[in-house]
Write a protein that holds these residues in place. Structure first.
Motif, short mmCIF file in Angstrom:
data_model
loop_
_atom_site.label_atom_id
_atom_site.label_comp_id
_atom_site.label_asym_id
_atom_site.label_seq_id
_atom_site.Cartn_x
_atom_site.Cartn_y
_atom_site.Cartn_z
N ASP A 1 -0.62 6.64 2.99
CA ASP A 1 -1.77 5.96 3.47
C ASP A 1 -1.66 5.38 4.97
N MET A 2 -0.60 4.47 4.93
CA MET A 2 -0.31 3.67 6.17
C MET A 2 0.02 4.90 7.40
N PRO B 1 0.83 -1.29 0.06
CA PRO B 1 -0.16 -0.09 -0.01
C PRO B 1 0.92 1.28 -0.02
N HIS C 1 -9.62 7.11 14.72
CA HIS C 1 -9.25 7.65 13.28
C HIS C 1 -10.09 8.92 13.30
N ASN D 1 -2.72 6.45 8.80
CA ASN D 1 -4.03 5.41 9.41
C ASN D 1 -3.30 4.77 10.71
N ASP E 1 -8.66 11.79 5.90
CA ASP E 1 -9.12 11.65 4.52
C ASP E 1 -9.34 12.60 3.74
C1 LIG Z 1 -6.59 4.11 5.56
O1 LIG Z 1 -7.82 4.28 6.04
C2 LIG Z 1 -8.84 4.75 5.33
C3 LIG Z 1 -10.33 4.98 6.00
O2 LIG Z 1 -10.21 4.29 7.38
C4 LIG Z 1 -9.04 3.53 4.41
O3 LIG Z 1 -10.03 3.70 3.35
C5 LIG Z 1 -7.74 3.05 3.56
O4 LIG Z 1 -8.05 1.86 3.09
C6 LIG Z 1 -6.72 2.89 4.64
N1 LIG Z 1 -5.53 2.57 4.17
C7 LIG Z 1 -4.56 1.81 4.47
C8 LIG Z 1 -3.35 1.82 3.54
O5 LIG Z 1 -4.59 1.22 5.49
#
Ligand SMILES: *[C@@H]1O[C@H](CO)[C@@H](O)[C@H](O)[C@H]1NC(C)=O
Ligand SMILES: *[C@@H]1O[C@H](CO)[C@@H](O)[C@H](O)[C@H]1NC(C)=O
Ligand SMILES: *[C@@H]1O[C@H](CO)[C@@H](O)[C@H](O)[C@H]1NC(C)=O
Length: 531
Positions: free
Chosen positions: A240-241, A236, A471, A244, A476
């Motif tokens: 993003d990681m 991924p 979160h 999150n 986002d």
């Molecule tokens: C991060 O969190 C978002 C919203 O909760 C989610 O849509 C996304 O898939 C997550 N990304 C990863 C890489 O974990």
């Protein structure tokens, strides 16, 4: 045995039984080469081990204690050399902006990341055949996002941790409200506290957004590339990681920082590295400090900023000032000899800082403003003289000055008179010490122990396999929605448009009226002439 004792023994037994069920394997990744960062991480990892968990820790400063069971260390001590090779941190202070400095440092961090991922023991850990299983990844949330895909590989939640306040770009990432024009974060461009002028706020604002932009469009893609090289293309987005992560442990205690709003996933771990039990001094040092009946001054610029980086002129200013003092001076100095060393100055390559600060004869602490040193000075009620060099150091020294528990000097231009005055005022004016005492009491007046709290939150994340309930969906949102910039833009545009249209209409109406009036006047005067 008193009933209090009985209860605590019972509690310990119950905890012991409980922890059997929860014993987890935790991977810690803490590559930043700085002992002051490492002692904070170590505080948590050692406490987690004592709770019965098993730890594997990648660190630059291993404890190297073979009697510690269930505590495996991967030594990446070579990063000290990589980080400090050919840099004179004091000289970098002349380069004023933090962004400018980061432009220079970040390529170095990329290489360091790569070297850790290439380390044989680390490679073995993440190779698919390793058979390693974990329940949690704890990672230093500073400049290492390329390690985050390990969490994906082991299918574990992530806890971020910093030994300082959370860098602005990561606050932005997790959706924490950022205050780009305020000195609310240590990486602000203008680090003065209190009210800033419009111009200063504008500078901070532009700088903060440029930094976030630089991190997200330059540094993160480079970290992504390294991660893909080692973990494959299917991983991924590391950005993003990072956004999150389940939780972030942050060292930002209200009394000594800028008070600001934080989302619940930010957990303050303030000050738990300060030892509750002070290690005894060596006999030699104990005697020197005991014999300093007039008092002594302790000076250390930390691990990465070295006293040997001081220019010859500056060093002479220090020595000239020290030689005039009636006090002994303990100087953490990294060379064997100090030319022109006065009799009352004692140099040491390494100093047991907390034990020295705890000695009753200490009068003042001359330092570079590091956060852990600041906390230790407060804990031992020692007034400070700060000569900040970079990163968060200016912010901490400014805060100490504003609280009246220290003074600040500029390391690039400091002279003997300035130094003497600073030392004399801090030592002879008892009010510095008194305010420090009050600050210490304030800092210690807490509803719970920070370390126990951090352990609880760690186990909370393990128990629930993550903490999506913490979160913030702000994370986002695109940047322009974060601070309602789009709404403010649209409303402002609408008001400006309405005002412009009204102005045009009023202008046209007035022009028409004047035209009419002129016309009427002409008619009247024509009539008068013909009469
Ligand atoms: C991060 O969190 C978002 C919203 O909760 C989610 O849509 C996304 O898939 C997550 N990304 C990863 C890489 O974990
Ligand atoms: C080491 O951890 C395992 C669980 O991972 C546990 O069963 C064992 O008791 C631990 N050993 C020590 C000495 O703490
Ligand atoms: C020495 O430094 C102080 C400030 O710390 C300054 O006011 C003074 O002018 C300086 N003196 C000389 C001779 O440069």
């Amino acid at each position: 045995m008193t009933s209090g004792c009985l209860i605590s023994v019972t509690l310990i037994l119950v905890a012991g039984v409980l922890q059997q069920g929860y014993a987890s394997r935790i991977l810690g990744i803490f590559p930043f080469p700085s002992i002051s960062h490492q002692i904070v991480f170590r505080g948590l990892t050692v406490a987690l081990r004592e709770r019965g968990h098993e730890l594997v820790v990648i660190t630059t400063d291993p404890i190297n204690d073979p009697t510690l069971k269930n505590y495996t260390e991967i030594n990446v001590n070579f990063l000290y050399e990589d980080f400090n090779e050919d840099v004179d941190w004091i000289a970098t202070r002349k380069k004023r902006t933090w962004l400018g400095l980061c432009h220079d440092i970040f390529p170095r961090l990329i290489q360091m990341t790569e070297r850790v991922l290439n380390h044989p023991e680390v490679k073995r850990l993440y190779s698919p055949e390793s058979g390693e299983k974990f329940d949690l990844l704890i990672i230093e949330m500073l400049v290492w996002p390329a390690f985050l895909p390990l969490a994906k590989q082991f299918d574990v939640p992530i806890i971020g941790m910093t030994s300082l306040g959370l860098p602005l770009q990561m606050q932005y990432g997790i959706g924490n409200p950022i205050m780009p024009s305020h000195p609310a974060h240590w990486d602000a461009e203008i680090k003065e506290l209190g009210r800033l002028s419009f111009w200063q706020r504008l500078q901070n604002f532009v700088h903060a957004w440029r930094f976030v932009h630089f991190y997200r469009t330059d540094y993160l893609p480079r970290q992504q590339a390294i991660a893909e090289k080692h973990f494959g293309r299917g991983i991924p987005d590391v950005a993003d990681m990072e956004n999150n992560v389940s939780l972030v442990f942050v060292n930002q205690q209200a009394p000594i920082s800028f008070v600001k709003p934080n989302i619940p996933k930010i957990i303050d771990i303030g000050g738990f590295h300060v030892s509750k039990q002070i290690e005894p001094l060596s006999k030699h040092l104990q005697r020197i400090l005991d014999e300093a009946t007039q008092g002594f001054i302790y000076m250390s610029l930390g691990t990465n900023v070295k006293s040997v980086m001081l220019s010859d002129e500056t060093r002479e200013e220090f020595l000239a000032a020290f030689s005039k003092l009636p006090y002994t001076v303990i100087w953490k100095f990294e060379d064997d000899i100090l030319i022109g060393q006065p009799d009352n100055v004692i140099i040491m390559k390494w100093a047991p800082q907390q034990s020295i600060l705890a000695h009753p004869n200490i009068k003042a602490f001359i330092y570079q403003g590091g956060l852990q040193s600041t906390e230790e000075a407060i804990s031992h009620v020692v007034p400070v003289i700060g000569l900040p060099v970079f990163a968060d150091q200016d912010t901490h020294v400014n805060k100490m000055v504003s609280l009246g528990v220290g003074t600040k000097l500029e390391i690039l231009t400091v002279n003997r008179t300035g130094l003497l005055e600073a030392i004399q005022s801090v030592v002879l004016d008892g009010s510095y010490k008194q305010r420090m005492l009050k600050l210490r009491d304030l800092m210690e007046d807490k509803p719970y122990d920070s370390l126990e709290n951090a352990v609880w939150w760690t186990e909370h994340v393990i128990r629930h396999k993550g903490a999506p309930h913490l979160h913030s969906t702000t994370a986002d949102d695109p940047w322009y929605q974060r601070q309602d910039m789009d709404i403010i833009f649209i409303i402002t545009t609408a008001i400006l448009t309405a005002l412009s249209i009204s102005a045009v209409v009023v202008y046209k109406l007035m022009a028409y009226c004047i035209h009419l009036l002129n016309h009427n006047w002409q008619m009247i005067s024509k009539k008068e002439k013909t009469c």
